[in-house]
Design an enzyme around this catalytic site. Structure first.
Site, PDB file in Angstrom:
ATOM      1  N   PRO A 155      -4.123   4.266   0.725  1.00 42.49           N
ATOM      2  CA  PRO A 155      -3.786   3.593  -0.305  1.00 42.49           C
ATOM      3  C   PRO A 155      -2.575   2.261   0.206  1.00 42.49           C
ATOM      4  O   PRO A 155      -2.409   2.411   0.827  1.00 42.49           O
ATOM      5  CB  PRO A 155      -3.671   3.771  -1.694  1.00 42.49           C
ATOM      6  CG  PRO A 155      -2.950   4.777  -1.361  1.00 42.49           C
ATOM      7  CD  PRO A 155      -3.920   4.854  -0.212  1.00 42.49           C
ATOM      8  N   GLY A 156      -3.463   0.817   0.640  1.00 41.66           N
ATOM      9  CA  GLY A 156      -1.743  -0.498   0.353  1.00 41.66           C
ATOM     10  C   GLY A 156      -1.717  -1.245  -0.207  1.00 41.66           C
ATOM     11  O   GLY A 156      -0.243  -1.177  -1.243  1.00 41.66           O
ATOM     12  N   ARG A 157      -2.340  -2.126  -1.269  1.00 42.18           N
ATOM     13  CA  ARG A 157      -2.043  -2.962  -2.177  1.00 42.18           C
ATOM     14  C   ARG A 157      -1.739  -2.171  -2.996  1.00 42.18           C
ATOM     15  O   ARG A 157      -0.989  -2.487  -4.199  1.00 42.18           O
ATOM     16  CB  ARG A 157      -3.006  -4.139  -2.539  1.00 42.18           C
ATOM     17  CG  ARG A 157      -3.292  -5.028  -3.251  1.00 42.18           C
ATOM     18  CD  ARG A 157      -4.618  -5.928  -3.723  1.00 42.18           C
ATOM     19  NE  ARG A 157      -4.900  -6.068  -2.423  1.00 42.18           N
ATOM     20  CZ  ARG A 157      -5.223  -7.095  -1.630  1.00 42.18           C
ATOM     21  NH1 ARG A 157      -3.665  -8.301  -1.424  1.00 42.18           N
ATOM     22  NH2 ARG A 157      -5.715  -7.644  -0.563  1.00 42.18           N
ATOM     23  N   CYS A 165       5.124 -27.921   7.223  1.00 38.60           N
ATOM     24  CA  CYS A 165       4.022 -29.357   8.033  1.00 38.60           C
ATOM     25  C   CYS A 165       2.740 -28.804   7.568  1.00 38.60           C
ATOM     26  O   CYS A 165       2.076 -28.843   8.523  1.00 38.60           O
ATOM     27  CB  CYS A 165       4.291 -29.674   8.758  1.00 38.60           C
ATOM     28  SG  CYS A 165       6.637 -29.231   8.452  1.00 38.60           S
ATOM     29  N   GLU A 166       1.938 -28.118   7.075  1.00 39.15           N
ATOM     30  CA  GLU A 166       0.913 -28.106   6.461  1.00 39.15           C
ATOM     31  C   GLU A 166       0.485 -28.131   4.527  1.00 39.15           C
ATOM     32  O   GLU A 166       1.123 -27.462   4.129  1.00 39.15           O
ATOM     33  CB  GLU A 166       0.356 -26.671   6.918  1.00 39.15           C
ATOM     34  CG  GLU A 166       0.652 -26.091   8.267  1.00 39.15           C
ATOM     35  CD  GLU A 166      -0.308 -25.242   9.146  1.00 39.15           C
ATOM     36  OE1 GLU A 166      -1.519 -24.992   7.863  1.00 39.15           O
ATOM     37  OE2 GLU A 166       0.230 -24.609   9.893  1.00 39.15           O
ATOM     38  N   TYR A 189       0.721  -7.057   1.571  1.00 36.57           N
ATOM     39  CA  TYR A 189       0.502  -7.919   2.574  1.00 36.57           C
ATOM     40  C   TYR A 189       1.730  -9.656   2.276  1.00 36.57           C
ATOM     41  O   TYR A 189       1.112 -10.306   2.253  1.00 36.57           O
ATOM     42  CB  TYR A 189      -0.892  -8.529   1.952  1.00 36.57           C
ATOM     43  CG  TYR A 189      -1.639  -6.843   1.970  1.00 36.57           C
ATOM     44  CD1 TYR A 189      -2.184  -6.314   3.774  1.00 36.57           C
ATOM     45  CD2 TYR A 189      -2.074  -6.663   1.382  1.00 36.57           C
ATOM     46  CE1 TYR A 189      -2.013  -5.174   3.674  1.00 36.57           C
ATOM     47  CE2 TYR A 189      -3.033  -5.596   1.707  1.00 36.57           C
ATOM     48  CZ  TYR A 189      -2.911  -4.654   3.062  1.00 36.57           C
ATOM     49  OH  TYR A 189      -3.681  -3.486   2.770  1.00 36.57           O
ATOM     50  N   TYR A 215      -5.743 -16.574   1.995  1.00 34.73           N
ATOM     51  CA  TYR A 215      -7.770 -16.732   1.353  1.00 34.73           C
ATOM     52  C   TYR A 215      -7.002 -17.403  -0.198  1.00 34.73           C
ATOM     53  O   TYR A 215      -8.023 -16.952  -0.602  1.00 34.73           O
ATOM     54  CB  TYR A 215      -7.236 -15.260   0.742  1.00 34.73           C
ATOM     55  CG  TYR A 215      -6.725 -14.913   1.819  1.00 34.73           C
ATOM     56  CD1 TYR A 215      -7.436 -13.734   2.465  1.00 34.73           C
ATOM     57  CD2 TYR A 215      -5.230 -13.537   1.555  1.00 34.73           C
ATOM     58  CE1 TYR A 215      -7.007 -13.261   3.474  1.00 34.73           C
ATOM     59  CE2 TYR A 215      -4.656 -12.553   2.499  1.00 34.73           C
ATOM     60  CZ  TYR A 215      -5.722 -12.319   3.715  1.00 34.73           C
ATOM     61  OH  TYR A 215      -5.502 -11.400   4.501  1.00 34.73           O
ATOM     62  N   ARG A 271      -0.617 -15.545   1.636  1.00 36.83           N
ATOM     63  CA  ARG A 271      -2.228 -15.355   0.841  1.00 36.83           C
ATOM     64  C   ARG A 271      -2.730 -16.788   0.133  1.00 36.83           C
ATOM     65  O   ARG A 271      -4.011 -16.316   1.056  1.00 36.83           O
ATOM     66  CB  ARG A 271      -1.611 -13.954  -0.301  1.00 36.83           C
ATOM     67  CG  ARG A 271      -1.739 -12.673   0.484  1.00 36.83           C
ATOM     68  CD  ARG A 271      -1.663 -11.299  -0.372  1.00 36.83           C
ATOM     69  NE  ARG A 271      -3.360 -11.110  -0.199  1.00 36.83           N
ATOM     70  CZ  ARG A 271      -3.384 -11.505  -1.298  1.00 36.83           C
ATOM     71  NH1 ARG A 271      -3.070 -12.018  -2.801  1.00 36.83           N
ATOM     72  NH2 ARG A 271      -5.675 -11.253  -1.627  1.00 36.83           N
ATOM     73  N   GLY A 306      -8.609   0.042  -0.469  1.00 32.25           N
ATOM     74  CA  GLY A 306      -9.571  -1.613  -1.177  1.00 32.25           C
ATOM     75  C   GLY A 306      -8.593  -1.203  -2.847  1.00 32.25           C
ATOM     76  O   GLY A 306      -9.517  -2.838  -2.820  1.00 32.25           O
TER      77      GLY A 306
END
Ligand code: LLP
Length: 441
Positions: free
Chosen positions: A294-296, A362-363, A391, A336, A332, A250
């Site tokens: 931990p990741g990020r 196409c968005e 991520y 988000y 991301r 986190g």
């Protein structure tokens, strides 16, 4: 960041000629050395290693495991140096478990979590002899018990607490609030642990929580550690021989100019200190192993997505910079509304103008940055989307049947191709291969 100005990013800094690079290798040179086109993720292996080593060092003296969250980044070239330094991994699916095993992480260095583990996920965890499975409900503990008994095993489990901590982060990545789907309320967890103490297929080793991601307030992570300590102590008081506290991941990273990185030592001291305070009060003789996931914080700052400018164009009142990457490569910002620095790899002189940096999917949501001041890019220029090491690739997709990008790792000052890009032909062959037999082409 402005053209020609030295960037202050911790990993990707302007080098000779003001070009952006890492470990002394400019990003354009990294792509050329690795034989990669764009879009491509470029990582600094040194940055990942240094961030991991800083956390390890901060935990020296405490029985611990640092388990890198594979969901953030599972690139073998980044993971093997961590494995050699004593890291573990946190896996949330059978495939992540198999990757960890295939990379030589021993079972006692693999931990498993996830809110909806399937029988296949749990069976894989049992077969690989993982250190523990973090269990999120009574039903899941019963399933784990049954599967373990069928194999003549006793599974090691943690119980995941919903610590009811509101993390100041994007609601889609806050996981510890009362209404979140994750974990169990403290009272339910205690009841389950007491009820299950004699089950022959599971042994409850301790407690786990994870309150969300990109958390910049240490007080939030400390509050979760405090709740974990309280529940751990209650389990001990109930006579359960628990010995592990998993504080999850986190920790957030700075994403805007001027934001400060949180030193791993400060983070570790705050979490361990809070936990110790509770234990000293409630069960002073307890000395649990503390697991961090931990990741990020390990991978995020160490990776950039490099894209090439295809065109610029103006529609109505806005100016667009259309690049060859898109939300299929890096989701991301679209998912988000995440704000990531976008910087020219080679500085371009001239007054800045405001651009929407957009991908080709196409968005309308497919934008890396909106209304961003940039020295006017020209077709062919490279741009780097920073802090994309976590991520990023792991959330890449084939939407619009766009190939996933290459991954390049800079290690000891040399760039290597760590994963080639998919090609349109790969994707077409896969689609055509899905054609049921008997249906005429
Ligand atoms: N442990 C558990 C049980 C988790 O669910 C997660 C992340 C981690 C550890 C690692 O958290 P970190 O240290 O990376 O914050 N895709 C989102 C992030 C989702 C995080 C999910 N869980 C994003 O791009 O922001």
């Amino acid at each position: 960041m402005r053209a020609g100005r030295q960037t202050l990013h911790a990993v990707f800094r302007s080098g000779p000629g003001g070009r952006l690079g890492a470990e002394g290798v400019c990003l354009d040179a990294a792509l050329a050395q690795a034989g990669a086109g764009t879009p491509a993720y470029v990582y600094s292996s040194r940055a990942v290693v240094e961030r991991f080593a800083a956390l390890q060092e901060a935990l020296a003296g405490t029985g611990h495991l640092v388990a890198a969250a594979l969901k953030a980044n599972a690139l073998p070239a980044l993971l093997t140096p961590l494995r050699d330094l004593g890291a573990g991994v946190e896996a949330v699916s059978a495939a992540e478990l198999l990757v960890a095993h295939g990379l030589g992480f021993r079972g006692d260095r693999i931990v498993m979590s996830g809110v909806g583990k399937t029988p296949v996920d749990l069976e894989t965890a049992l077969d690989l002899g993982v250190r523990f499975v973090s269990v999120e409900s009574r039903g899941e503990l019963e399933l784990l018990n049954r599967l373990a008994l069928r194999r003549g095993r006793r599974a090691r489990a943690l119980l995941r607490l919903n610590p009811e901590v509101d993390a100041a982060t994007h609601p889609k990545i806050a996981t510890g609030t009362r209404t979140a789907k994750f974990g169990m309320a403290a009272a339910d967890l205690l009841a389950l642990a007491s009820g299950a103490r004699d089950w022959r297929g599971v042994e409850i080793l301790g407690v786990h929580a994870h309150v969300g991601s990109q958390i910049r307030e240490l007080a939030t992570l400390a509050r979760s550690a405090e709740r974990l300590g309280t529940v751990f102590a209650a389990l001990r008081a109930a006579g359960l021989p628990v010995r592990v506290v998993d504080v999850g991941g986190g920790l957030g990273i700075p994403q805007r100019d001027g934001e400060e990185d949180t030193p791993m030592s400060v983070y570790a001291a705050r979490v361990l200190g809070t936990l110790r305070e509770v234990l000293d009060r409630e069960c002073p003789d307890a000395d649990p192993t503390v697991v961090f996931e931990p990741g990020r914080a390990l991978f995020g700052p160490a990776g950039a997505l490099v894209v090439r400018v295809l065109h610029t164009k103006r529609t109505g009142t806005r100016e667009f910079c259309v690049v060859d990457g898109g939300m299929n490569d890096f989701l991301r910002p679209a998912l988000y509304g995440a704000w990531h620095r976008v910087a020219p790899v080679e500085p371009r002189p001239g007054p800045e103008r405001r651009f929407d940096v957009v991908g080709g999917v196409c968005e309308s949501g497919d934008a890396f940055a909106r209304d961003r001041a940039l020295p006017p890019p020209e077709p062919g220029d490279l741009l780097a989307v920073l802090d994309a090491g976590a991520y990023g690739y792991s959330m890449a997709s084939n939407v619009n049947l766009r190939p996933r990008p290459a991954e390049v790792v800079i290690r000891d000052g040399t760039a290597v191709l760590a994963r080639p890009a998919e090609t349109p032909a790969d994707l077409a062959a896969r689609e055509l291969g899905a054609q049921p037999a008997g249906i005429p082409a």
